[in-house]
Design an enzyme around this catalytic site. Structure first.
Site, short mmCIF file in Angstrom:
data_model
loop_
_atom_site.label_atom_id
_atom_site.label_comp_id
_atom_site.label_asym_id
_atom_site.label_seq_id
_atom_site.Cartn_x
_atom_site.Cartn_y
_atom_site.Cartn_z
N ARG A 126 0.85 -1.19 0.00
CA ARG A 126 0.00 0.00 0.00
C ARG A 126 0.89 1.24 0.00
O ARG A 126 0.94 2.00 0.97
CB ARG A 126 -0.94 -0.06 1.18
CG ARG A 126 -1.94 -1.16 0.90
CD ARG A 126 -3.22 -0.97 1.55
NE ARG A 126 -4.28 -1.37 0.64
CZ ARG A 126 -5.48 -1.71 1.05
NH1 ARG A 126 -5.78 -1.68 2.30
NH2 ARG A 126 -6.39 -2.05 0.17
N GLN A 170 -0.83 2.52 -6.05
CA GLN A 170 -2.26 2.81 -5.94
C GLN A 170 -3.03 2.51 -7.22
O GLN A 170 -4.15 2.02 -7.19
CB GLN A 170 -2.48 4.25 -5.51
CG GLN A 170 -2.52 4.39 -4.00
CD GLN A 170 -2.73 5.80 -3.52
OE1 GLN A 170 -2.69 6.76 -4.30
NE2 GLN A 170 -2.94 5.96 -2.24
N TYR A 177 -3.55 -1.67 7.32
CA TYR A 177 -4.45 -2.76 7.68
C TYR A 177 -4.61 -2.86 9.19
O TYR A 177 -3.69 -2.51 9.94
CB TYR A 177 -3.89 -4.09 7.17
CG TYR A 177 -3.93 -4.23 5.67
CD1 TYR A 177 -5.14 -4.34 5.00
CD2 TYR A 177 -2.75 -4.28 4.93
CE1 TYR A 177 -5.17 -4.50 3.62
CE2 TYR A 177 -2.77 -4.42 3.55
CZ TYR A 177 -3.99 -4.54 2.91
OH TYR A 177 -4.03 -4.68 1.55
N SER A 214 -8.45 -2.33 -3.57
CA SER A 214 -9.19 -1.08 -3.40
C SER A 214 -10.25 -0.91 -4.48
O SER A 214 -11.39 -0.54 -4.19
CB SER A 214 -8.25 0.12 -3.44
OG SER A 214 -7.47 0.16 -2.28
N ASP A 236 -3.97 -1.13 -7.44
CA ASP A 236 -4.52 -1.72 -6.22
C ASP A 236 -5.90 -2.35 -6.48
O ASP A 236 -6.95 -1.71 -6.34
CB ASP A 236 -4.60 -0.63 -5.14
CG ASP A 236 -4.93 -1.19 -3.78
OD1 ASP A 236 -5.43 -2.33 -3.71
OD2 ASP A 236 -4.69 -0.50 -2.79
P1 NAD Z 1 -9.66 -4.14 4.90
O1 NAD Z 1 -10.58 -4.58 3.80
O2 NAD Z 1 -8.50 -5.00 5.23
O3 NAD Z 1 -10.55 -3.99 6.23
C1 NAD Z 1 -11.73 -3.23 6.24
C2 NAD Z 1 -11.82 -2.42 7.50
O4 NAD Z 1 -12.11 -3.27 8.62
C3 NAD Z 1 -10.54 -1.67 7.87
O5 NAD Z 1 -10.80 -0.28 7.91
C4 NAD Z 1 -10.18 -2.23 9.25
O6 NAD Z 1 -9.58 -1.26 10.09
C5 NAD Z 1 -11.55 -2.65 9.76
N1 NAD Z 1 -11.54 -3.57 10.90
C6 NAD Z 1 -10.77 -4.66 11.13
N2 NAD Z 1 -11.08 -5.21 12.32
C7 NAD Z 1 -12.08 -4.47 12.87
C8 NAD Z 1 -12.83 -4.54 14.06
N3 NAD Z 1 -12.62 -5.48 14.98
N4 NAD Z 1 -13.77 -3.60 14.27
C9 NAD Z 1 -14.01 -2.63 13.38
N5 NAD Z 1 -13.34 -2.51 12.21
C10 NAD Z 1 -12.38 -3.42 11.96
O7 NAD Z 1 -9.15 -2.67 4.67
P2 NAD Z 1 -9.03 -1.85 3.30
O8 NAD Z 1 -10.37 -1.37 2.91
O9 NAD Z 1 -8.31 -2.68 2.34
O10 NAD Z 1 -8.15 -0.57 3.67
C11 NAD Z 1 -7.60 -0.27 4.89
C12 NAD Z 1 -6.94 1.11 4.82
O11 NAD Z 1 -5.89 1.16 3.87
C13 NAD Z 1 -7.89 2.21 4.46
O12 NAD Z 1 -7.73 3.25 5.38
C14 NAD Z 1 -7.45 2.67 3.11
O13 NAD Z 1 -7.70 4.01 2.88
C15 NAD Z 1 -5.98 2.36 3.15
N6 NAD Z 1 -5.44 2.19 1.80
C16 NAD Z 1 -4.24 2.81 1.49
C17 NAD Z 1 -3.72 2.68 0.22
C18 NAD Z 1 -2.43 3.36 -0.16
O14 NAD Z 1 -1.96 4.19 0.56
N7 NAD Z 1 -1.85 2.99 -1.29
C19 NAD Z 1 -4.36 1.90 -0.72
C20 NAD Z 1 -5.55 1.26 -0.37
C21 NAD Z 1 -6.08 1.43 0.91
#
Ligand code: NAD
Length: 374
Positions: free
Chosen positions: A120, A125, A231, A131, A128
């Site tokens: 990430r 990006q 994550y 995403s 990804d």
């Molecule tokens: P994910 O699909 O792995 O998880 C979904 C959500 O579940 C996450 O926000 C996680 O914090 C939440 N979660 C896990 N356990 C939990 C619990 N017990 N209670 C409540 N919530 C819980 O996550 P994702 O959608 O793939 O993305 C996570 C983060 O990464 C996001 O903030 C996203 O913006 C970021 N991201 C960054 C980049 C980058 O910088 N290149 C790219 C993609 C995503």
């Protein structure tokens, strides 16, 4: 190089790993032959003729599978694996958390690139896939919820009286959760949301939703909650118990609950107990987006809508496949951007940069062996 795009054969998989747009770009160098299996795009509303018009040759499954580079959405099935050419490059969602799946790809002698393990970082990006597809899943979850719910989403003032806006709770506010908030907002719902990671609060509030706070008892809990690499990490049982209590109270008044909580490589955290479902209003709808990883909700069942005391729990897998045309368009662009790492833009020559951070992170098998994860 010959680049092959087979038709996806897993049940319910409607996406395709290339589109006429990406085929055209790959063909532009004149260095590569593009081979698309007949019918590969049909479930994404792409007729063979459009692939042909973009520069691909329509061929049999065998021809697409024996290419030098094979582009897939899902990892190959047991029937597909032996069709791959030893030494070929295979790009797709290869399910790298499943050791047996990776071992099977290694056994086929391919260089397998699992897009789930894209780091990430900013440079990755545009590639990804998690995403781009989670964004679609978040959108579709709300559309399915609205369709399953027996009432309006927005507040309406009519001659026959006022209709209240639906109250929506989103648990897990990563990519899917943020899109679920945005979509529910457009439909006029009143939204609350919660996540384990404290950094999400501002994003939730900036989308016009209310943050549901689950307090941390000490610095250690807060540190774990920050997660790693974007994550989440598993939270201590004490925090999970506190969360369950807070969410139980909120659930008594919500009409729609969408859960998206995931921790990479682990079963989904169980956020909603059966007693919380039992405390919800009759007619309420739950969409459990984590159902394929075991589910966030007790009682959710894969690819089913189950009813518990008048509450419907939707457990559909692979929601991006229900928005096939756009899901394929975004996935194919991600794959094209990934391949661009290995293509010289001037000469069109292909050479995988083995020392690239993105290549290193995604390469799961090579020369018949599984690549150990560093
Ligand atoms: P994910 O699909 O792995 O998880 C979904 C959500 O579940 C996450 O926000 C996680 O914090 C939440 N979660 C896990 N356990 C939990 C619990 N017990 N209670 C409540 N919530 C819980 O996550 P994702 O959608 O793939 O993305 C996570 C983060 O990464 C996001 O903030 C996203 O913006 C970021 N991201 C960054 C980049 C980058 O910088 N290149 C790219 C993609 C995503």
């Amino acid at each position: 190089m010959i680049i092959g795009i087979p038709r996806e054969t897993r049940a319910g998989e409607t996406r395709v790993a290339a589109t006429p747009e990406t085929i055209k770009k790959l063909a532009a160098s004149g260095k590569h032959a593009l081979v698309v299996e007949a019918g590969a795009g049909l479930a994404s509303s792409i007729p063979d003729a459009e692939f042909q018009g973009a520069g691909a040759r329509i061929a049999s499954a065998d021809e697409a599978f024996t290419a030098d580079i094979v582009l897939k959405v899902r990892g190959p099935t047991a029937e597909e694996l032996p069709r791959l050419k030893r030494g070929a490059m295979l790009v797709g969602l290869l399910n790298p958390f499943d050791a047996a799946a990776v071992q099977a790809c290694a056994g086929a002698g391919v260089s397998g690139f699992a897009l789930e393990w894209l780091p990430r970082i900013t440079r990755a990006q545009s590639m990804d896939v998690l995403s781009s597809q989670a964004n679609i899943a978040g959108y579709k979850a709300v559309i399915i919820a609205a369709n399953t719910y027996g009432r309006f989403m927005p507040m309406l003032m009519t001659a026959a009286g006022t209709v209240k806006a639906a109250r929506v709770l989103i648990l897990g506010v990563g990519v899917a959760g943020l899109q679920a908030i945005a979509t529910a907002k457009r439909l006029g719902a009143v939204i609350e949301a919660s996540d384990v990671r404290p950094s999400v609060k501002d994003q939730v509030e900036s989308l016009g939703a209310k943050w549901v706070d689950v307090p941390y008892a000490n610095d250690e809990e807060r540190k774990i909650a920050e997660g790693v690499g974007g994550y989440a990490r598993p939270m201590p049982p004490e925090w999970m118990a506190r969360q369950a209590q807070v969410i139980h109270e909120r659930c008594k008044s919500v009409d729609i609950l969408i859960t998206t909580a995931l921790i990479p490589g682990r079963p989904a955290p169980k956020l909603i107990k059966a007693e919380t479902v039992a405390a919800m209003k009759p007619g309420a709808v739950i969409v459990d987006l984590a159902v394929e990883q075991g589910g966030n909700v007790e009682g959710s069942e894969l690819d089913k809508i189950v009813s518990r005391n008048g509450v419907k729990i939707v457990g559909f897998a692979n929601l991006p496949a229900q928005v096939a045309a756009d899901a394929s368009a975004l996935y194919a662009r991600n794959v094209l951007n990934f391949l661009a790492l290995s293509l010289n833009p001037k000469t069109g020559e292909f050479a995988v940069p083995k020392d690239d951070e993105i290549i290193k992170a995604t390469l799961v098998c090579e020369n018949g062996s599984v690549v150990p994860r560093s």
